[in-house]
Design a protein around this motif. Structure first.
Motif, PDB file in Angstrom:
ATOM      1  N   PRO A  27      28.498  47.638  29.292  1.00  0.00           N
ATOM      2  CA  PRO A  27      28.373  46.363  28.548  1.00  0.00           C
ATOM      3  C   PRO A  27      29.723  45.815  28.085  1.00  0.00           C
ATOM      4  CG  PRO A  27      26.776  47.963  27.762  1.00  0.00           C
ATOM      5  CD  PRO A  27      27.673  48.699  28.707  1.00  0.00           C
ATOM      6  N   LEU A  28      30.638  46.688  27.679  1.00  0.00           N
ATOM      7  CA  LEU A  28      31.918  46.184  27.174  1.00  0.00           C
ATOM      8  C   LEU A  28      32.808  45.677  28.304  1.00  0.00           C
ATOM      9  CD1 LEU A  28      32.937  48.513  24.243  1.00  0.00           C
ATOM     10  CD2 LEU A  28      31.620  46.381  24.273  1.00  0.00           C
ATOM     11  N   ASN A  29      32.646  46.268  29.445  1.00  0.00           N
ATOM     12  CA  ASN A  29      33.452  45.905  30.600  1.00  0.00           C
ATOM     13  C   ASN A  29      33.110  44.498  31.091  1.00  0.00           C
ATOM     14  OD1 ASN A  29      35.056  46.038  32.795  1.00  0.00           O
ATOM     15  ND2 ASN A  29      33.827  47.541  33.899  1.00  0.00           N
ATOM     16  N   ALA A  30      31.836  44.064  30.819  1.00  0.00           N
ATOM     17  CA  ALA A  30      31.367  42.737  31.204  1.00  0.00           C
ATOM     18  C   ALA A  30      31.679  42.429  32.655  1.00  0.00           C
ATOM     19  CB  ALA A  30      31.971  41.672  30.295  1.00  0.00           C
ATOM     20  N   TYR A  31      31.404  43.377  33.513  1.00  0.00           N
ATOM     21  CA  TYR A  31      31.705  43.197  34.921  1.00  0.00           C
ATOM     22  C   TYR A  31      30.725  42.224  35.574  1.00  0.00           C
ATOM     23  CZ  TYR A  31      31.894  44.246  39.880  1.00  0.00           C
ATOM     24  OH  TYR A  31      31.995  44.130  41.227  1.00  0.00           O
ATOM     25  N   SER A  32      31.239  41.403  36.460  1.00  0.00           N
ATOM     26  CA  SER A  32      30.354  40.592  37.281  1.00  0.00           C
ATOM     27  C   SER A  32      30.935  40.558  38.682  1.00  0.00           C
ATOM     28  CB  SER A  32      30.231  39.177  36.707  1.00  0.00           C
ATOM     29  OG  SER A  32      30.380  38.220  37.736  1.00  0.00           O
ATOM     30  N   GLN A  33      30.097  40.832  39.676  1.00  0.00           N
ATOM     31  CA  GLN A  33      30.648  40.916  41.031  1.00  0.00           C
ATOM     32  C   GLN A  33      31.099  39.547  41.525  1.00  0.00           C
ATOM     33  OE1 GLN A  33      27.375  42.868  42.923  1.00  0.00           O
ATOM     34  NE2 GLN A  33      26.392  40.987  43.592  1.00  0.00           N
ATOM     35  N   ILE A  34      30.443  38.495  41.025  1.00  0.00           N
ATOM     36  CA  ILE A  34      30.864  37.166  41.448  1.00  0.00           C
ATOM     37  C   ILE A  34      32.202  36.823  40.786  1.00  0.00           C
ATOM     38  CG2 ILE A  34      30.229  34.724  41.505  1.00  0.00           C
ATOM     39  CD1 ILE A  34      28.479  36.573  43.254  1.00  0.00           C
ATOM     40  N   GLY A  35      32.323  37.232  39.530  1.00  0.00           N
ATOM     41  CA  GLY A  35      33.596  37.020  38.844  1.00  0.00           C
ATOM     42  C   GLY A  35      34.724  37.714  39.588  1.00  0.00           C
ATOM     43  N   GLU A  36      34.462  38.942  40.014  1.00  0.00           N
ATOM     44  CA  GLU A  36      35.465  39.697  40.750  1.00  0.00           C
ATOM     45  C   GLU A  36      35.810  38.987  42.068  1.00  0.00           C
ATOM     46  OE1 GLU A  36      34.199  43.502  42.399  1.00  0.00           O
ATOM     47  OE2 GLU A  36      36.053  44.391  41.664  1.00  0.00           O
ATOM     48  N   TYR A  37      34.775  38.463  42.700  1.00  0.00           N
ATOM     49  CA  TYR A  37      34.997  37.732  43.948  1.00  0.00           C
ATOM     50  C   TYR A  37      35.892  36.518  43.715  1.00  0.00           C
ATOM     51  CZ  TYR A  37      34.119  34.447  47.729  1.00  0.00           C
ATOM     52  OH  TYR A  37      34.280  33.543  48.747  1.00  0.00           O
ATOM     53  N   ASN A  38      35.559  35.791  42.656  1.00  0.00           N
ATOM     54  CA  ASN A  38      36.352  34.587  42.386  1.00  0.00           C
ATOM     55  C   ASN A  38      37.821  34.924  42.146  1.00  0.00           C
ATOM     56  OD1 ASN A  38      34.144  32.958  42.695  1.00  0.00           O
ATOM     57  ND2 ASN A  38      33.622  32.959  40.507  1.00  0.00           N
ATOM     58  N   GLU A  39      38.034  36.011  41.421  1.00  0.00           N
ATOM     59  CA  GLU A  39      39.420  36.416  41.178  1.00  0.00           C
ATOM     60  C   GLU A  39      40.120  36.803  42.472  1.00  0.00           C
ATOM     61  OE1 GLU A  39      39.602  39.546  38.257  1.00  0.00           O
ATOM     62  OE2 GLU A  39      38.455  38.303  36.846  1.00  0.00           O
ATOM     63  N   ASP A  40      39.440  37.640  43.244  1.00  0.00           N
ATOM     64  CA  ASP A  40      40.039  38.092  44.506  1.00  0.00           C
ATOM     65  C   ASP A  40      40.370  36.916  45.416  1.00  0.00           C
ATOM     66  OD1 ASP A  40      39.832  40.623  43.702  1.00  0.00           O
ATOM     67  OD2 ASP A  40      38.272  41.243  45.114  1.00  0.00           O
ATOM     68  N   SER A  41      39.434  35.975  45.505  1.00  0.00           N
ATOM     69  CA  SER A  41      39.669  34.829  46.384  1.00  0.00           C
ATOM     70  C   SER A  41      40.837  34.017  45.882  1.00  0.00           C
ATOM     71  CB  SER A  41      38.446  33.915  46.440  1.00  0.00           C
ATOM     72  OG  SER A  41      37.332  34.660  46.740  1.00  0.00           O
ATOM     73  N   ALA A  42      40.888  33.857  44.560  1.00  0.00           N
ATOM     74  CA  ALA A  42      41.988  33.061  43.995  1.00  0.00           C
ATOM     75  C   ALA A  42      43.324  33.704  44.340  1.00  0.00           C
ATOM     76  CB  ALA A  42      41.810  32.933  42.483  1.00  0.00           C
ATOM     77  N   VAL A  43      43.379  35.018  44.198  1.00  0.00           N
ATOM     78  CA  VAL A  43      44.630  35.712  44.513  1.00  0.00           C
ATOM     79  C   VAL A  43      44.973  35.540  45.993  1.00  0.00           C
ATOM     80  CG1 VAL A  43      45.685  37.998  44.710  1.00  0.00           C
ATOM     81  CG2 VAL A  43      44.359  37.405  42.669  1.00  0.00           C
ATOM     82  N   HIS A  44      43.959  35.759  46.824  1.00  0.00           N
ATOM     83  CA  HIS A  44      44.164  35.621  48.263  1.00  0.00           C
ATOM     84  C   HIS A  44      44.657  34.207  48.601  1.00  0.00           C
ATOM     85  CE1 HIS A  44      43.134  36.581  52.532  1.00  0.00           C
ATOM     86  NE2 HIS A  44      43.043  35.263  52.605  1.00  0.00           N
TER      87      HIS A  44
END
Ligand code: HEM
Ligand code: HEM
Ligand SMILES: [Ca+2]
Ligand SMILES: [Ca+2]
Ligand SMILES: [Cu+2]
Lengths: 497, 230, 315
Positions: free
Chosen positions: C117-134
């Motif tokens: 719960p504290l990590n507040a992970y979201s796979q879509i959020g992670e995707y958005n970050e990765d794509s932005a970096v890419h």
């Protein structure tokens, strides 16, 4: 307690031993064909263009999985139940006409259902859900067969002389309950013949066709809650039941630790069901369900390894037996592969690893080091142990058995190492971007690169099949081998040269 | 306590059942309501598409093909936007698959076309050298089963309130209607109308002739389904 | 050393070699080194680490127990009962196992109640970050790519996206798609003349009339079958050979005397241009051969690049 041993009745056991071997051959033969179809697509036409509809990879694949799961493995489970059940509960099937009748009915209905499954899958009648392909009429037959199995279990328990239940019986009960619950829920489907045309006219169409009660993501959730646990209650729990009986029995050793058995059992029961989410990582099911799937998979290592360690420790100080008996070798290697696949599974269940592993042959490799190394070895060991007792003759040939052991071990190793390379390679190639930020490989590049590994896998599978045929031959010849005395059957199985 | 259970099989079994049933209740039930709503732009399958979907299932294409695009850059680059739960609202059964021997097909309708499928399904390695996909030549002569597909549409409409004959909101703000026949004859006529459009883009003369005669070879329905995957 | 450990080490090395080998293959044509493959994508490193851990742990834990088979002896107090002669010891659980079980359970509880719960992970959020970096990484790089490098980049797109239809050599695989080594094939020209053309080749809806709208100003009549034949050959031949007169009389008004097209009027039929290809990728193209799909998922630079590549091919 009586001194004279009971006359156990192995009629039903024998029947199911027969289908174990028959369906094992069929299922694995199809497996080998599938493997070579992927290595050499021309094999899709191995019976000619005219029959390609029935012999191509996609039509045969469900036949393979269902033949080995619902044919080979289930038969093995049934055969061993009707053997182990009597002995650890200290009652004979012969004591109850009703149980005897139900047992035989169980077998014959099972056989009819298997025939229906084979015909329907060849015809392409499937609902597409993995390991639950069957349309509702067959589902109903399966439920009946399962209820008969349950009656066999609880019937024997009902008239038992041994007050408390041996560990194996715990696992058989769990198998029965687990599959019953899972199968029912995953197969909730509406026959389409129930619908009517708006103007009231006759619709027609296939009477046996149905659609799932659940749609999309929900359907996936239910399917993999089932699919994962079908593995749990089909490939793990009942096989653990077997090893808890056959290893101590064959070796004459006492189980290393009751406490370890206890913790492993209840731990496994509680944890397994949570882990299904690991089949749906990065999918559209809620994040938290996926996370639960990953976490529980990792915790699951412990109760799984608990049983395997208990078995290995049961053999403490008995290396000479391991060295001397191919039958015990099968079981020790089975435990080892069980440990391997129950560590591999959790590792593949970690989200970041699954990002590579999912959809690739690494999963297929994981599947087969479990099913070939653990399920297959254990069921064959069980049959080897039962054969002298059931037929009252020594196992026909020990050297054949030893040869078989090494051939099959080599087969499994070739299978999983090739799929290991294939899967990880493919997974990484799919992800690769080149210096321009474009995909580095088109899909077909990631297919052609696998050709050598598909070929090696085919060879590995072929070796395993050859070993299985040797096993079948050995059991067949056992029926006419040297008769043995009751006293020879106390622990280690008698074997001819 | 455990040793007591081991002497009382009934309570033992109840215990096992409760322990194993627990996880299902916690994990599966809460997710149900949430996932089933369609996203804007998701339409039910037309009669010919439904037929094609049944052919896809009959031939277990899902043994090699997934329909689930995971949220990774490499997958969205290859296949298009990652999958959304609502896009599957009308998928009974779901067809995510669990093995990609072949590529994902979730949005194959965006980047492959009728004539390509026609060539490819007949001889995959002829189009894509090195392909291990089997050829599906019998689909060019087997006639598709429209009544069963129609029964499936009706079941969807009557048991699961799938919105046939109703306006469905599209991404661009317009609405579309997916029509369903009143009886099997009408359904067949509608399927044939769709089939004619597909056949017009095909080259196989036997298929074209069959459609002209009013018969629908399986391949036509399958292509209709593949084209609908967007 | 015990034979067992030797075997354990051999098996481990074999599996490592296999795993290492997968990296070598993956590196293959992607033009990257091994370390780059691992360091660029954390997922790769984790998968490899997982694979290695799996082998080491299994092999050496099993060896530990097999050693006990060889050297230890079974002992302990037996339970009173026996089942078909099978006894059970009342031994304690192995300590390591017990501790590991408790630790994993505690970790699981912690992870689920606090860690997750504290990590507040979201796979879509992670995707958005990765794509932005890419995207950021290549956005800056892209602007510098021109000329031959652009053609190389186009080739990379072509091999990933287009070869499935147009073939490795862009020859159209026996007429299943357009042969891109030449600007245009005879049958395609003929089809355009007979049926007109309306494929957004100029980016806008600017149709070409069919044969009923094509006047040959030399003859003052509608174009004839014979003229269609000869002019199609002329265009497909790269604007040479017989038929020049028909082209000049009928087509040059729109496509220019050299066939290179005119802005807003008609596209070039003499050469590919990146713009032409981009338009085809944006809108698709339906013709005599079949249908070419639109390619929404390529970005503008990728389209420009593959346009440059196709243009280069047909030179
Ligand atoms: C701790 C125990 C285990 C865990 C956590 C586990 C985990 C996994 C994972 C993560 C997958 C891959 C899902 C995917 O990405 O597609 C998988 C697939 C599979 N595993 Fe296991 N595994 C375990 C033990 C076993 C054992 C012992 C067997 C068989 C004897 C087995 C048979 C299978 C099968 C048949 C599949 C394929 C399912 C499909 O069709 O996709 N697993 N397992
Ligand atoms: C002779 C031995 C065998 C060979 C050559 C073999 C081969 C294969 C092949 C080629 C596949 C398809 C993999 C793919 O789609 O890429 C497969 C799948 C499968 N096989 Fe086997 N097999 C053998 C024995 C067995 C046995 C004995 C069992 C079970 C007791 C088994 C269970 C399965 C399962 C569960 C799958 C589905 C895996 C998945 O969906 O991930 N196989 N097998
Ligand atoms: Ca079913
Ligand atoms: Ca699978
Ligand atoms: Cu699982």
């Amino acid at each position: 307690m009586e001194n004279r041993p009971l006359e156990y009745d192995y009629t039903v056991t024998k029947m199911f031993m027969f289908t174990t071997i028959l369906l094992g051959i069929v299922g694995m033969l199809i497996g080998v064909i599938l493997a070579f179809q992927l290595a050499f697509p021309g094999v899709n036409l191995f019976l000619g263009e005219g029959l390609a509809e029935y012999t191509n990879f996609s039509r045969l694949r469900p036949l393979h999985t269902d033949a080995v799961i619902f044919g080979f493995t289930l038969s093995g489970i049934f055969a061993t139940w009707y053997y182990v059940g009597q002995r650890v509960l200290k009652v004979s099937m012969a004591e109850s006409k009703l149980l005897m009748f139900l047992g035989k009915l169980h077998f014959w209905l099972y056989l009819v259902t298997v025939a229906a499954v084979v015909v329907s899958l060849f015809a392409g009648v499937t609902t597409s859900k993995e390991y639950a392909e069957f349309e509702w009429p067959i589902d109903i037959a399966i439920v009946v067969v399962w209820v008969l199995f349950g009656l066999g279990i609880f019937g024997l328990i009902g008239i038992r002389r041994e007050k408390s239940l041996y560990i194996s019986v715990w696992y058989y009960i769990a198998t029965f309950l687990g599959i019953a619950m899972l199968y029912l829920f995953n197969n909730m489907e509406i026959p389409t013949m129930l619908a009517s045309a708006p103007d009231g006219s006759h619709v027609g169409g296939n009477w046996y066709h149905s659609i799932s009660m659940y749609a999309g993501t929900n359907d996936a959730l239910v399917q993999w809650w089932y699919g994962h646990n079908a593995v749990a209650f089909g490939f793990t729990v009942p096989i653990v039941a077997m090893i808890y009986y056959f290893l101590p029995k064959e070796s004459g050793q006492a189980i290393y630790s009751y406490k370890l058995s206890l913790l492993s059992f209840w731990g496994l029961m509680f944890l397994y069901l949570w882990a299904g989410g690991h089949h749906l990582l990065y999918s559209t099911v809620p994040d938290w369900v996926q996370t639960m799937g990953s976490i529980f998979s990792v915790i699951l290592i412990l109760p799984s390894w608990g049983s395997a360690i208990n078995m290995l420790l049961t053999m403490k100080g008995e290396w000479q037996q391991v060295a001397a008996s191919p039958l015990i070798k099968f079981m020790i290697l089975a435990s080892t592969f069980y440990m391997f696949s129950t560590l591999e599974g959790p590792i593949q269940a970690i989200k970041s690893v699954n990002a590579i592993a999912h959809f690739t042959d690494w999963i297929v490799g994981h599947v087969h080091d479990g099913v070939l190394g653990w399920v297959g070895f254990m069921i064959m060991a069980a049959l080897f142990h039962m054969a002298p007792r059931v037929f009252k003759r020594e196992i026909y040939s020990k050297s054949l058995m030893t040869t078989q052991f090494w051939i099959q071990t080599l087969g499994v190793v070739l299978y999983f190492t090739s799929m290991w390379i294939a899967g990880i390679t493919q997974g990484m190639m799919w992800r690769a971007h080149d210096e321009f930020g474009n995909l580095a490989y088109s899909f077909i590049d990631t297919v052609t690169v696998l050709h050598p590994y598909y070929t090696i896998r085919g060879v590995g599978g072929l070796l395993y099949l050859v070993g299985f045929l040797m096993f079948a031959y050995n059991i067949y010849k056992t029926m006419s081998a040297r008769p043995v005395e009751e006293s020879e059957l106390q622990s280690a199985s008698p074997m001819g040269a | 306590m455990f040793h007591w259970l081991e002497k009382h099989p009934f309570f033992f079994s109840v215990g096992v059942f409760l322990v194993i049933a627990f996880a299902g209740l916690v994990e599966i039930l809460p997710s149900f309501a949430q996932a089933s709503r369609p996203v804007i732009g998701t339409k039910p399958y037309s009669i010919l598409e439904t037929t094609g979907r049944q052919i896809y299932i009959k031939n277990s294409c899902n043994a090699c093909h997934s329909q689930l695009i995971r949220p990774f850059k490499s997958e969205t680059d290859r296949y298009g936007h990652y999958s959304l739960s609502g896009e599957y609202a009308y998928d009974r059964p779901f067809l995510w698959g669990s093995k990609r021997t072949g590529p994902d097909l979730m949005r194959v309708g965006n980047y492959r076309t009728t004539d390509w499928h026609e060539n490819h399904m007949k001889d995959p390695a002829g189009v894509v050298p090195g392909s291990v996909m089997p050829a599906y030549r019998w689909m060019y002569t087997n006639i598709a089963d429209i009544p069963t597909a129609y029964a499936e549409q009706l079941t969807n409409a009557q048991f699961f309130s799938v919105p046939y004959n109703e306006p469905i909101p599209m991404k661009d703000g317009t609405t579309e209607v997916v029509k369903m026949g009143n009886n099997v004859t009408q359904a067949h006529a509608m399927a044939l109308a769709e089939a004619k459009e597909i056949a017009a883009d095909m080259k196989d003369q036997n298929v074209k002739d069959a459609v002209a005669r009013g018969e629908i070879p399986e391949i036509v329905a399958l292509i209709a389904y593949l084209n609908s995957l967007k | 050393m015990n034979k067992l450990y030797l075997w354990g080490i051999i098996i481990t090395i074999i599996m490592f070699a296999a795993t290492f080998y997968t990296l070598v293959i993956t590196a293959g044509d992607s033009g990257k080194g091994l370390s780059e493959i691992l360091s660029n994508d954390i997922i790769n490193s984790l998968a490899i680490a997982g694979a290695i851990t799996l082998v080491i742990i299994t092999v050496f834990v099993v060896i530990k127990y097999v050693r006990q088979m060889q050297t230890d002896t079974a002992q302990g107090q037996l339970i009173d009962e026996q089942w078909d002669g099978i006894g059970e010891y009342l031994n304690e659980i192995p300590k390591g196992w017990g501790i590991a079980f408790i630790l994993t359970m505690v970790w699981g509880m912690w992870y689920f109640t606090i860690g997750y719960p504290l990590n507040a992970y979201s796979q879509i959020g992670e995707y958005n970050e990765d794509s932005a970096v890419h995207n950021a990484k290549f956005e800056s790089k892209y602007s510098a790519i021109t000329g031959d490098r652009l053609v190389d980049m186009g080739k990379s797109v072509f091999l990933a996206e287009c070869k499935v239809c147009h073939g490795l050599n862009a020859d159209g695989i026996d007429g299943k798609a357009a042969d891109l080594n030449v600007r245009i094939e005879e049958k395609t020209v003929k089809f355009a003349i007979e049926n007109g053309s309306n494929n957004h080749l100029l980016g806008s809806e600017m149709p070409m009339p069919d044969r009923n709208g094509l006047f040959n100003s030399n003859t003052g009549a509608l174009i004839t079958d014979a003229e269609i034949d000869i002019v199609s050959k002329y265009v497909a031949n790269g604007m040479s050979g017989a038929g020049e007169d028909v082209f000049m009389g009928t087509c040059a008004a729109c496509h220019g005397e050299d066939g290179k097209g005119m802005e807003y009027v008609a596209p070039s039929v003499a050469t590919f241009t990146p713009e032409l290809v981009t338009n085809i990728l944006n809108h698709g193209k339906k013709g005599s051969i079949g249908q070419m799909p639109a390619f929404e998922r390529l970005n503008a630079k990728q389209k420009e690049a593959v346009g440059a590549y196709v243009t280069d091919l047909s030179k």
